[in-house]
Design a protein around this motif. Structure first.
Motif, PDB file in Angstrom:
ATOM      1  N   LEU A  80      43.311  46.876  38.601  1.00 59.66           N
ATOM      2  CA  LEU A  80      42.326  45.858  38.947  1.00 59.66           C
ATOM      3  C   LEU A  80      42.246  45.578  40.450  1.00 59.66           C
ATOM      4  CD1 LEU A  80      42.997  43.260  36.124  1.00 59.66           C
ATOM      5  CD2 LEU A  80      41.125  44.886  36.261  1.00 59.66           C
ATOM      6  N   GLU A  81      43.053  46.267  41.231  1.00 60.87           N
ATOM      7  CA  GLU A  81      43.101  46.001  42.669  1.00 60.87           C
ATOM      8  C   GLU A  81      41.735  46.058  43.345  1.00 60.87           C
ATOM      9  OE1 GLU A  81      45.679  44.762  44.196  1.00 60.87           O
ATOM     10  OE2 GLU A  81      46.908  44.966  42.402  1.00 60.87           O
ATOM     11  N   GLN A  82      40.821  46.838  42.809  1.00 66.05           N
ATOM     12  CA  GLN A  82      39.505  46.972  43.425  1.00 66.05           C
ATOM     13  C   GLN A  82      38.528  45.891  42.975  1.00 66.05           C
ATOM     14  OE1 GLN A  82      39.196  49.195  45.881  1.00 66.05           O
ATOM     15  NE2 GLN A  82      41.333  49.635  45.424  1.00 66.05           N
ATOM     16  N   MET A  83      38.945  45.024  42.054  1.00 67.90           N
ATOM     17  CA  MET A  83      38.052  43.991  41.524  1.00 67.90           C
ATOM     18  C   MET A  83      38.155  42.706  42.331  1.00 67.90           C
ATOM     19  SD  MET A  83      38.297  43.898  37.459  1.00 67.90           S
ATOM     20  CE  MET A  83      36.950  44.590  36.571  1.00 67.90           C
ATOM     21  N   SER A  84      37.129  41.888  42.197  1.00 65.65           N
ATOM     22  CA  SER A  84      37.169  40.552  42.772  1.00 65.65           C
ATOM     23  C   SER A  84      38.156  39.710  41.965  1.00 65.65           C
ATOM     24  CB  SER A  84      35.790  39.919  42.701  1.00 65.65           C
ATOM     25  OG  SER A  84      35.440  39.678  41.350  1.00 65.65           O
ATOM     26  N   GLN A  85      38.533  38.581  42.520  1.00 65.92           N
ATOM     27  CA  GLN A  85      39.422  37.696  41.772  1.00 65.92           C
ATOM     28  C   GLN A  85      38.760  37.227  40.475  1.00 65.92           C
ATOM     29  OE1 GLN A  85      40.752  34.590  44.446  1.00 65.92           O
ATOM     30  NE2 GLN A  85      42.369  35.899  45.269  1.00 65.92           N
ATOM     31  N   ALA A  86      37.468  36.984  40.522  1.00 68.22           N
ATOM     32  CA  ALA A  86      36.762  36.567  39.303  1.00 68.22           C
ATOM     33  C   ALA A  86      36.832  37.662  38.243  1.00 68.22           C
ATOM     34  CB  ALA A  86      35.308  36.232  39.625  1.00 68.22           C
ATOM     35  N   GLY A  87      36.641  38.904  38.661  1.00 67.48           N
ATOM     36  CA  GLY A  87      36.731  40.023  37.726  1.00 67.48           C
ATOM     37  C   GLY A  87      38.117  40.140  37.121  1.00 67.48           C
ATOM     38  N   ILE A  88      39.126  39.969  37.943  1.00 68.74           N
ATOM     39  CA  ILE A  88      40.516  40.041  37.473  1.00 68.74           C
ATOM     40  C   ILE A  88      40.783  38.947  36.444  1.00 68.74           C
ATOM     41  CG2 ILE A  88      42.917  39.681  38.204  1.00 68.74           C
ATOM     42  CD1 ILE A  88      42.060  41.120  40.866  1.00 68.74           C
ATOM     43  N   VAL A  89      40.360  37.730  36.752  1.00 71.01           N
ATOM     44  CA  VAL A  89      40.560  36.607  35.835  1.00 71.01           C
ATOM     45  C   VAL A  89      39.900  36.902  34.489  1.00 71.01           C
ATOM     46  CG1 VAL A  89      39.853  34.204  35.408  1.00 71.01           C
ATOM     47  CG2 VAL A  89      40.922  34.833  37.581  1.00 71.01           C
ATOM     48  N   MET A  90      38.666  37.397  34.524  1.00 71.99           N
ATOM     49  CA  MET A  90      37.913  37.661  33.289  1.00 71.99           C
ATOM     50  C   MET A  90      38.563  38.767  32.456  1.00 71.99           C
ATOM     51  SD  MET A  90      35.487  35.582  33.594  1.00 71.99           S
ATOM     52  CE  MET A  90      33.874  35.242  34.160  1.00 71.99           C
ATOM     53  N   ASN A 110      37.176  30.104  32.279  1.00 76.83           N
ATOM     54  CA  ASN A 110      35.919  29.369  32.116  1.00 76.83           C
ATOM     55  C   ASN A 110      35.371  28.884  33.456  1.00 76.83           C
ATOM     56  OD1 ASN A 110      36.019  29.816  29.395  1.00 76.83           O
ATOM     57  ND2 ASN A 110      36.587  27.733  28.844  1.00 76.83           N
ATOM     58  N   PHE A 111      36.254  28.443  34.342  1.00 81.03           N
ATOM     59  CA  PHE A 111      35.794  27.989  35.656  1.00 81.03           C
ATOM     60  C   PHE A 111      35.138  29.141  36.414  1.00 81.03           C
ATOM     61  CE2 PHE A 111      35.848  26.936  40.077  1.00 81.03           C
ATOM     62  CZ  PHE A 111      35.525  25.590  40.095  1.00 81.03           C
ATOM     63  N   PHE A 112      35.811  30.286  36.445  1.00 78.00           N
ATOM     64  CA  PHE A 112      35.257  31.453  37.138  1.00 78.00           C
ATOM     65  C   PHE A 112      33.956  31.916  36.481  1.00 78.00           C
ATOM     66  CE2 PHE A 112      39.311  31.629  39.186  1.00 78.00           C
ATOM     67  CZ  PHE A 112      39.140  32.374  40.345  1.00 78.00           C
ATOM     68  N   ASP A 130      28.804  29.446  42.097  1.00 79.77           N
ATOM     69  CA  ASP A 130      29.170  30.233  43.273  1.00 79.77           C
ATOM     70  C   ASP A 130      30.117  31.351  42.883  1.00 79.77           C
ATOM     71  OD1 ASP A 130      27.797  28.546  45.058  1.00 79.77           O
ATOM     72  OD2 ASP A 130      29.517  27.181  45.167  1.00 79.77           O
ATOM     73  N   ILE A 131      30.285  32.291  43.781  1.00 79.22           N
ATOM     74  CA  ILE A 131      31.331  33.297  43.608  1.00 79.22           C
ATOM     75  C   ILE A 131      32.601  32.643  44.123  1.00 79.22           C
ATOM     76  CG2 ILE A 131      32.179  35.556  44.304  1.00 79.22           C
ATOM     77  CD1 ILE A 131      29.250  36.429  44.576  1.00 79.22           C
ATOM     78  N   VAL A 132      33.488  32.344  43.202  1.00 80.51           N
ATOM     79  CA  VAL A 132      34.704  31.616  43.582  1.00 80.51           C
ATOM     80  C   VAL A 132      35.912  32.531  43.597  1.00 80.51           C
ATOM     81  CG1 VAL A 132      33.872  29.366  42.790  1.00 80.51           C
ATOM     82  CG2 VAL A 132      35.086  30.833  41.207  1.00 80.51           C
ATOM     83  N   HIS A 133      36.966  32.034  44.201  1.00 81.19           N
ATOM     84  CA  HIS A 133      38.258  32.709  44.257  1.00 81.19           C
ATOM     85  C   HIS A 133      39.320  31.618  44.196  1.00 81.19           C
ATOM     86  CE1 HIS A 133      38.145  31.524  48.492  1.00 81.19           C
ATOM     87  NE2 HIS A 133      36.907  32.015  48.495  1.00 81.19           N
ATOM     88  N   PHE A 134      40.576  32.003  44.141  1.00 80.57           N
ATOM     89  CA  PHE A 134      41.642  31.020  43.974  1.00 80.57           C
ATOM     90  C   PHE A 134      41.733  30.028  45.134  1.00 80.57           C
ATOM     91  CE2 PHE A 134      42.896  33.949  40.699  1.00 80.57           C
ATOM     92  CZ  PHE A 134      43.459  33.131  39.728  1.00 80.57           C
ATOM     93  N   GLU A 135      41.337  30.434  46.315  1.00 79.28           N
ATOM     94  CA  GLU A 135      41.413  29.549  47.480  1.00 79.28           C
ATOM     95  C   GLU A 135      40.141  28.724  47.672  1.00 79.28           C
ATOM     96  OE1 GLU A 135      42.056  32.980  47.781  1.00 79.28           O
ATOM     97  OE2 GLU A 135      44.174  32.609  47.387  1.00 79.28           O
ATOM     98  N   HIS A 136      39.119  28.979  46.880  1.00 78.28           N
ATOM     99  CA  HIS A 136      37.827  28.292  47.007  1.00 78.28           C
ATOM    100  C   HIS A 136      38.022  26.779  46.837  1.00 78.28           C
ATOM    101  CE1 HIS A 136      33.625  27.254  46.197  1.00 78.28           C
ATOM    102  NE2 HIS A 136      33.306  28.433  46.703  1.00 78.28           N
ATOM    103  N   GLU A 137      37.376  26.024  47.687  1.00 76.44           N
ATOM    104  CA  GLU A 137      37.508  24.567  47.671  1.00 76.44           C
ATOM    105  C   GLU A 137      37.142  23.967  46.311  1.00 76.44           C
ATOM    106  OE1 GLU A 137      35.513  20.660  49.760  1.00 76.44           O
ATOM    107  OE2 GLU A 137      35.399  22.565  50.835  1.00 76.44           O
TER     108      GLU A 137
END
Length: 167
Positions: A20-30, A98-100, A105-112
């Motif tokens: 999954l290294e090539q995926m976004s954090q959202a993709g990884i979470v899903m 569910n949040f992702f 927005d396109i979110v990540h773990f550091e997203h406000e």
């Protein structure tokens, strides 16, 4: 997907996480949450009597009672297939998924928005991606034992049915 000697699928989370290294954090979470949800489905189905595809579909697909991640978590807990702590971790994982999935927005773990979400306030897995991944990997290892048991039960039922039909 690889299988063990009983025919049970093996959850190769380490390999999956590495892939999954090539995926976004959202993709990884899903993807990781979906893999855990599939594991719960295997556990439930393995502990059920053999059923026609039509009946299975009515249970696990569309508007079926076991279609949702929540329903699978709760039923696995109710039947003793997962512990209270495993249920809690699965609910944390589901909340992050569910949040992702439902963010505008396109979110990540550091997203406000993610870090300040009141829905995730007490969720210990929101700290960072590494914490999330480590929790998923550990839980997958724990669930593998239940998957193995479920497939062993399924195999025994299959052979009993086959023997009964041969008589």
């Amino acid at each position: 997907m690889s299988k063990d000697e009983s025919g049970a699928p093996l959850i190769s989370m380490g390999k999956l996480i590495k892939d999954l290294e090539q995926m976004s954090q959202a993709g990884i979470v899903m993807v990781l949450a979906a893999r855990l949800e599939q594991s719960l489905e295997w556990i439930l189905e393995g502990n059920m009597v053999p059923m026609p595809k039509e009946v299975r579909g009515k249970l696990f697909e569309g508007y079926g009672p076991l279609h949702s991640f929540s329903a699978k978590i709760d039923l696995c807990f109710a039947f003793g297939h997962i512990t209270k702590d495993q249920r809690k971790t699965l609910l944390y994982i589901k909340a992050i998924r569910n949040f992702f999935a439902h963010s505008d927005d396109i979110v990540h773990f550091e997203h406000e928005d993610f870090q300040s979400s009141t829905k995730l306030k007490a969720n210990p897995l929101k700290v960072n991606e590494q914490t999330y991944r480590a929790s998923v990997k550990a839980l997958a290892g724990e669930l593998q034992q239940e998957i193995n048991k479920a497939f062993l039960i399924k195999a025994v039922r299959y052979h009993k049915t086959k023997e009964a039909n041969a008589r």
